[in-house]
Design a protein around this motif. Structure first.
Motif, mmCIF file in Angstrom:
data_model
loop_
_atom_site.group_PDB
_atom_site.id
_atom_site.type_symbol
_atom_site.label_atom_id
_atom_site.label_comp_id
_atom_site.label_asym_id
_atom_site.label_seq_id
_atom_site.Cartn_x
_atom_site.Cartn_y
_atom_site.Cartn_z
ATOM 1 N N VAL A 106 -15.650 -6.552 6.808
ATOM 2 C CA VAL A 106 -15.040 -7.129 5.608
ATOM 3 C C VAL A 106 -14.345 -8.425 6.011
ATOM 4 O O VAL A 106 -13.588 -8.448 6.985
ATOM 5 C CB VAL A 106 -14.031 -6.150 4.970
ATOM 6 N N ARG B 243 -10.208 -12.312 8.861
ATOM 7 C CA ARG B 243 -9.451 -13.080 7.863
ATOM 8 C C ARG B 243 -9.695 -14.573 8.037
ATOM 9 O O ARG B 243 -9.811 -15.068 9.152
ATOM 10 C CB ARG B 243 -7.957 -12.792 7.991
ATOM 11 N N VAL C 44 -14.590 -11.019 0.649
ATOM 12 C CA VAL C 44 -13.658 -10.619 -0.417
ATOM 13 C C VAL C 44 -12.732 -11.779 -0.769
ATOM 14 O O VAL C 44 -12.085 -12.351 0.113
ATOM 15 C CB VAL C 44 -12.789 -9.414 0.015
ATOM 16 N N LEU D 176 -8.389 -0.488 1.719
ATOM 17 C CA LEU D 176 -9.139 -0.283 2.959
ATOM 18 C C LEU D 176 -8.720 0.994 3.701
ATOM 19 O O LEU D 176 -9.535 1.621 4.378
ATOM 20 C CB LEU D 176 -8.982 -1.490 3.886
ATOM 21 N N LEU E 51 -12.079 -5.861 10.074
ATOM 22 C CA LEU E 51 -11.518 -6.785 9.096
ATOM 23 C C LEU E 51 -11.288 -8.146 9.756
ATOM 24 O O LEU E 51 -10.588 -8.262 10.761
ATOM 25 C CB LEU E 51 -10.184 -6.249 8.547
ATOM 26 N N SER F 48 -7.532 -14.043 0.210
ATOM 27 C CA SER F 48 -7.163 -13.441 -1.077
ATOM 28 C C SER F 48 -5.657 -13.526 -1.296
ATOM 29 O O SER F 48 -4.867 -13.496 -0.349
ATOM 30 C CB SER F 48 -7.591 -11.968 -1.113
ATOM 31 N N SER G 277 -6.392 -6.997 -2.951
ATOM 32 C CA SER G 277 -7.768 -6.568 -2.698
ATOM 33 C C SER G 277 -7.886 -5.626 -1.507
ATOM 34 O O SER G 277 -8.661 -4.661 -1.529
ATOM 35 C CB SER G 277 -8.672 -7.785 -2.469
ATOM 36 N N LEU G 278 -7.131 -5.885 -0.450
ATOM 37 C CA LEU G 278 -7.315 -5.142 0.794
ATOM 38 C C LEU G 278 -6.532 -3.835 0.846
ATOM 39 O O LEU G 278 -6.655 -3.081 1.820
ATOM 40 C CB LEU G 278 -6.918 -6.022 1.980
ATOM 41 N N ASP G 279 -5.737 -3.554 -0.179
ATOM 42 C CA ASP G 279 -4.909 -2.342 -0.164
ATOM 43 C C ASP G 279 -5.742 -1.065 -0.085
ATOM 44 O O ASP G 279 -5.253 -0.024 0.377
ATOM 45 C CB ASP G 279 -4.028 -2.282 -1.410
ATOM 46 N N LEU H 223 -13.482 -3.987 -5.030
ATOM 47 C CA LEU H 223 -13.817 -3.755 -3.629
ATOM 48 C C LEU H 223 -13.876 -2.267 -3.337
ATOM 49 O O LEU H 223 -14.749 -1.804 -2.582
ATOM 50 C CB LEU H 223 -12.800 -4.439 -2.716
ATOM 51 N N ARG H 224 -12.978 -1.501 -3.905
ATOM 52 C CA ARG H 224 -12.978 -0.047 -3.695
ATOM 53 C C ARG H 224 -14.312 0.548 -4.141
ATOM 54 O O ARG H 224 -14.908 1.384 -3.446
ATOM 55 C CB ARG H 224 -11.825 0.584 -4.464
ATOM 56 N N ASP I 205 -11.767 -11.174 4.603
ATOM 57 C CA ASP I 205 -10.813 -11.600 3.578
ATOM 58 C C ASP I 205 -10.823 -13.127 3.530
ATOM 59 O O ASP I 205 -10.385 -13.793 4.462
ATOM 60 C CB ASP I 205 -9.417 -11.084 3.915
#
Length: 317
Positions: A37, A62, A11, A50, A60, A42, A46-48, A18-19, A39
């Motif tokens: 996933v 990063r 992402v 999840l 997740l 970003s 974007s990750l909100d 993404l959703r 990250d």
């Protein structure tokens, strides 16, 4: 027990897309999988989304700096994966609900192949193009190379790769490759010499409209990455299956030429085709179709070439 599949989703600033991708994963009829996933540094929200997918038990990861093409992010996820087979879904694309069930059935029948790929739909500017093989079939590495030298049949969102073969092939290239690094991996998997399975069922959407990489001429710098792989084979840096001979070497050169011509067309379409980019890596190894493509790139004006490309997409070629 390890899951059958590891679903890898890199992402980078994909916001609400993404959703949608995660919805398509959650809705799979086959549920023996894990989701990872990554990250890729970003800077948006974007990750909100999840928290909405707690049922997926998402791992997740990063990265502090974004990597070109998401290749390093995918490699990182595969290193942390536990699945027997690796699958990929870009954050701006979608799976049909039968994607994993379709490939699971093929695995249960015969799992000797290095990778398998379903057919997919490519969506661009309200145009839909279907890409794939017309019936289920297993190929030797050589026979698949023959097909691959003529046309593309694989997309990242449609492929499943046996985990150990992914590492045997070296994973995705992480350095100095801004585009087409996936094709480097596909070719290196073919060079392992194992069978390849093509599935005729359409199970994924490739939403090319959302891809910033495709529209960016800076990603077309240098030679197509596949050319480097072929040159490494010819120089002996990369080995080929023992049964291969001059026929497969010719097919590799044809593939390198076809990929170079594709970049030549893209450069000209975007108004960035300098004279230095009009040559081919193997000018004396040309199929009749590649020769026609080369002449078209050299001789046809850009505006007319773009019209031909639009017609080609319209009729689904």
């Amino acid at each position: 027990m390890s899951p059958l599949f590891s679903v890898i989703i890199p992402v980078f600033n994909k916001g609400d897309l993404l959703r949608q991708a995660l919805w398509s994963v959650r809705d799979q009829s086959f549920q023996d999988f894990e989701v990872i996933v990554v990250d890729d540094a970003s800077t948006d929200n974007s990750l909100d989304c999840l928290y909405e997918f707690s049922s997926l038990n998402i791992l997740l990861l990063r990265r502090e700096l974004p990597g070109p093409g998401g290749y390093a992010a995918r490699n990182l996820a595969v290193k942390h994966s536990k699945g027997q087979w690796i699958t990929f879904l870009d954050a701006d694309d979608l799976w049909f609900s039968n994607h994993l069930s379709t490939v699971a059935k093929v695995i249960q029948q015969d799992c000797q192949f290095a990778f398998a790929c379903t057919a997919f739909r490519e969506i661009s500017s309200n145009k839909v193009k279907q890409v794939g093989f017309d019936h289920d079939a297993q190929f030797t590495a050589s026979s698949f190379l023959n097909l691959y030298s003529k046309r593309d049949l694989i997309h990242t969102n449609s492929i499943i790769v046996r985990r150990n073969y992914f590492f045997d092939a070296g994973g995705f290239p992480e350095h100095n490759v801004f585009r087409a690094g996936d094709h480097v991996l596909w070719l290196r998997l073919v060079l392992l010499g194992h069978p390849i399975f093509l599935i005729s069922e359409v199970t994924t959407y490739y939403r090319i409209t959302h891809s910033g990489v495709v529209a960016n001429p800076k990603t077309l710098r240098g030679d197509h990455p596949v050319v480097d792989v072929v040159q490494h084979v010819l120089s002996g840096k990369l080995s080929i299956p023992p049964s291969w001979n001059k026929k497969e070497i010719r097919l590799l050169k044809n593939l390198a030429n076809r990929k170079s011509l594709l970049w030549m067309t893209n450069r000209k379409s975007l108004g960035a085709l300098p004279i230095c980019c009009m040559s081919l890596p193997y000018p004396f190894s040309l199929t009749p179709m590649n020769l026609l493509r080369w002449i078209a790139n050299i001789a046809i004006p850009r505006n007319f070439l773009n019209k031909l490309i639009a017609i080609k997409h319209k009729i689904g070629l």
